[in-house]
Structures are given as structure tokens and as C-alpha cells.
Design a protein around this motif. Sequence first.
Motif, PDB file in Angstrom:
ATOM      1  N   SER A   1       0.844  -1.193   0.000  1.00 39.11           N
ATOM      2  CA  SER A   1       0.000   0.000   0.000  1.00 39.11           C
ATOM      3  C   SER A   1       0.882   1.247   0.000  1.00 39.11           C
ATOM      4  O   SER A   1       2.059   1.198   0.361  1.00 39.11           O
ATOM      5  CB  SER A   1      -0.959  -0.001   1.195  1.00 39.11           C
TER       6      SER A   1
ATOM      7  N   ASN B   1       2.362  10.087  -3.621  1.00 40.73           N
ATOM      8  CA  ASN B   1       1.418   9.613  -4.636  1.00 40.73           C
ATOM      9  C   ASN B   1       0.945  10.810  -5.450  1.00 40.73           C
ATOM     10  O   ASN B   1       0.292  11.712  -4.923  1.00 40.73           O
ATOM     11  CB  ASN B   1       0.228   8.912  -3.981  1.00 40.73           C
TER      12      ASN B   1
ATOM     13  N   PRO C   1      -0.656   4.998  -8.231  1.00 41.92           N
ATOM     14  CA  PRO C   1      -1.618   4.810  -7.139  1.00 41.92           C
ATOM     15  C   PRO C   1      -2.063   6.121  -6.497  1.00 41.92           C
ATOM     16  O   PRO C   1      -1.327   7.108  -6.468  1.00 41.92           O
ATOM     17  CB  PRO C   1      -0.842   3.959  -6.129  1.00 41.92           C
ATOM     18  N   ASP C   2      -3.280   6.096  -5.988  1.00 43.55           N
ATOM     19  CA  ASP C   2      -3.757   7.165  -5.119  1.00 43.55           C
ATOM     20  C   ASP C   2      -3.268   6.890  -3.703  1.00 43.55           C
ATOM     21  O   ASP C   2      -2.907   5.766  -3.356  1.00 43.55           O
ATOM     22  CB  ASP C   2      -5.288   7.228  -5.134  1.00 43.55           C
TER      23      ASP C   2
ATOM     24  N   GLN D   1      -4.054   3.636  -1.319  1.00 40.88           N
ATOM     25  CA  GLN D   1      -4.501   2.472  -2.099  1.00 40.88           C
ATOM     26  C   GLN D   1      -3.657   1.256  -1.750  1.00 40.88           C
ATOM     27  O   GLN D   1      -2.451   1.363  -1.489  1.00 40.88           O
ATOM     28  CB  GLN D   1      -4.406   2.750  -3.596  1.00 40.88           C
ATOM     29  N   CYS D   2      -4.307   0.101  -1.766  1.00 38.06           N
ATOM     30  CA  CYS D   2      -3.659  -1.154  -1.371  1.00 38.06           C
ATOM     31  C   CYS D   2      -3.847  -2.188  -2.480  1.00 38.06           C
ATOM     32  O   CYS D   2      -4.923  -2.267  -3.094  1.00 38.06           O
ATOM     33  CB  CYS D   2      -4.277  -1.654  -0.066  1.00 38.06           C
TER      34      CYS D   2
ATOM     35  N   LEU E   1      -6.137  -4.678  -7.176  1.00 36.27           N
ATOM     36  CA  LEU E   1      -6.547  -3.720  -6.164  1.00 36.27           C
ATOM     37  C   LEU E   1      -7.215  -4.452  -5.015  1.00 36.27           C
ATOM     38  O   LEU E   1      -8.146  -5.245  -5.199  1.00 36.27           O
ATOM     39  CB  LEU E   1      -7.510  -2.703  -6.776  1.00 36.27           C
TER      40      LEU E   1
END
Length: 470
Positions: A4, A9, A455-456, A459-460, A468
Motif C-alpha cells: 500500500s 502519490n 496509485p492514489d 490504495q492497497c 486492487l
Amino acid sequence: MKISFHGANKDVTGSCHLIECAGKKILIDCGLFQGGRDLSEENAEDFGFNPADIDFLLLTHAHLDHCGRIPLLVKRGFKGEIITSSASKDLARLVLLDSAHLQEADARSQARKQQRHSQKKVLSEEPLYTLYDATRSFDYFGRIAHYNKAIKVAAGITATFYDAGHILGSASIHLELKEARKTCWVVFSGDIGSNGRKILRDAVVPPPADVVVMETTYGDRLHRSLDASVKEFYQAISDTFQHGGNVIIPTFALERAQEILWYLREGVEKGKLPASMHVFLDSPMAISATEIFRDHPECYDEEAAKLLKQKRDPFHLNNLHITRDAADSMAINRITSGAVILAGSGMCTGGRVRHHLKHHLWRKNASVIFVGFAAKGTLARQIIDGARSVRLFGEEIDVNANIYTINGFSAHADRAELLSWQSKIQAKHTVLVHGEEEVMHRFASQLKNTQVVIPDKNQCFTLPDFTLHA
């Protein structure tokens, strides 16, 4: 297994990434968000995970945007082990103490501003962390990582640090993760150095991996050649002296200050710069960092190591003045010509350079030479982008000085170097971090034979398939 992302990001600062494997949680970096906008709230937000749950922190290098929230992590419950190189450990102590001092000073300053607008006594604002918090965090630095030597972090987790060639002690980290009969290899680039620079060796590319998480700071541009940059640097100084002015160089304390000292020394020795030139290293942090550089010759390239064997100091030149005290710093501004002033910070967001800019930006015979990255919103970026005036200490200061931007000194790899580095990892999945969003998208369009993810925050994704995670 999961990965994550909790910083850098679609942004250049705040690097912080989390691996979960074999019942352990491993953080890669824990950096401060930086820039011109007010980031106090963002830095104070929840991490996106519980610091008390983190078992290990692997630190790629000691720049503030990679290590600057470690004291906050400890303050909020981290009790794990921090693993990094010997040089990074020494530099991190310096960086974190300086950052804590600034956090406390900023809190007092905010309280005074509120006091001026209130009839009531205002309590001091709480700093993000204190000198006590920074000092406590040093207790958690544990094993030392050596380049190219695997460390068994925990059962099922092995880390190998590779020289990233960015700053002293910097590393890219290759992780081998094993869980439930699955194996996944992940590489974290840290910040990748530009090849062919002085003092440090070129970056070493880690072995191939399933996933690579990489920086994209200069992912949309090529650096000017180093030789051309040095030539322009010398010419800018010579021209300024001929016009009877001083040169101001906003300087990052780690790596850039030492590299500029190297070129100034070499310029005098080769007759490219006048021997009568006075150089002021006006940054207590850069002064201390230079001392740490002298303690870690194991990080040097062949040329720098050769100088040391000859008992020559690569960072010393005649008429070099070290100014730790504020009074000595202020006295520099009585000198109006023939001086090169190196002062922090590199993006002009704080430090002594702002005072020197106040005294020189309006002078037509002065010059300001930018030799590093300037994030959006910073004072440095405003000047570079052509601002006719800037606000300093409550005053509007005209920008009449000659402005130079010489990016060939960059400690970051450029687009071609990043693409070459990434291609050798042969990753199925390439995660882009640590860059401006538009730069990431331009860089992504150049990548081949890999799934690109931008990724935001928070996010993981699951590993090794990189889907995702719900």
C-alpha cells in the motif's frame, strides 16, 4: 501479501510505502510532505496505518522527504527496527534534529501571530514533533545495511540494499517476500542518482523483480550534460564578478553543497575561477553534512577516493568561510562583490538563503544560480518561472538579478536514465511515485512490456498479482 502507498502519490514528497507479508508489516521510508503550500495538516494526518503495528522500517536515504516523519511515527507508537546504511543513519540524525528544531520554531511563530490578533494569551501551537521525539527515534535505528549483502529482516522477508548513487548512503531496496508457498520480488528505487557525477559512484540496478516502485522526479526531461553545466556554472560566476556582484546559490545541505564545493575547488585549481574568490558555506546543516561526508569514504567513487589517499580534502579551497553563527551570516551581506554564497534551503522555503535573496535579488549585478529541483509553489520555483517580484519577510522585492537554472547538477536521474534503469528490472508491474502527476503520465507513456500503476494515496494492492485490494 499486500502493498500500500501512503505518500509521494502523484506528488514529489512524503515517500511512504507499506509491505505486509508473513505476519509482518514493513515500511519503506517515512518522509515529510514539503512544498510551498501549507502542508502542516497533511503531515499531521493519520498515516493510513497504525504506527504501533509496524515491525520494520527500511530507509532508502536521509533526505527529509524520505525520513522526515520518523519522529512522528515514533511519537505515535512505532517500536520496531529501522534498518538503513551507516551513512544514511548518520545523516538522518542530522536531518531529523534540524527538522525538529524547525517544527518547534514554526509552532512558536504561529502562536505569536495568533497572539498579535487576540487580546487573550495564546498557548504555543503544538509542533508536529519535538527535539525530544527526534532524539527518541534514534533508539530504533538497528542493523546496518551494507550494499549488495542480503539481510534477513524476518522469516520470509529478505532485503538487499543497492547503491542508488543519489546522496551519501542512498539505496534502492530489493525485497524477496515469501508467504503461503508464494514468492514475490519487489524493488523500491528510492531516489536514483544521475550517472557520471563527482564524489559518489553511479547507481547500481537491482536484480529483476515482479514489481518495481520507482521515482519519476525528472521523468519528462533530459539533463544537460555535466560538462556543459560546469562550464555554464563557471561562466555565470565569472560574469557576475566582472559586473561587480555576488553569486547566491540556494543549496541543498546533503550532496549538492558538497558537490558545488568540489567544483568550486576544481575551478580554482584549473584556473577557471579566480583564486581571490571568497566562498561562504552559510548553512550549519551543510557544514555538519560535509563533516559526515568525510567520515564515509566507503561511499566515494574512484576519483574522490584517490584524493583522500593523497590526504587532500575534496571539499576545501582557499578563502572558504564556514559560517555557523547567525551573526556571521548577517555580516556576509556587507560584502557586495566577489563572493559566492552557498546557503540553504535549496527550494528557498526557509533557511538563511532567504535573507541573502532579500539583499541581492534587487541588484542588477548579482546572480542567483539554481542547481536543484524546485517543487511547485516554492519561492525557488516562482523565481525560476520568471516572477518579477517576490515577497520576503513582509516586503515585496524586485527580481533584477541574473537568474540561472543549471539542472545538469541534479542528483536525480533524468528520463533516459530512469527508462534504462526500469528496463533492466524487467518488472511485470511498474508503480510510479515521487513525481508530479503530469510528469508520471508522460513517463508512463514511454514504458514498455509492463503494467503501469499510478496509485492514489492509501490504495492497497495484493501481491504478486497486483490486483486492487478491497
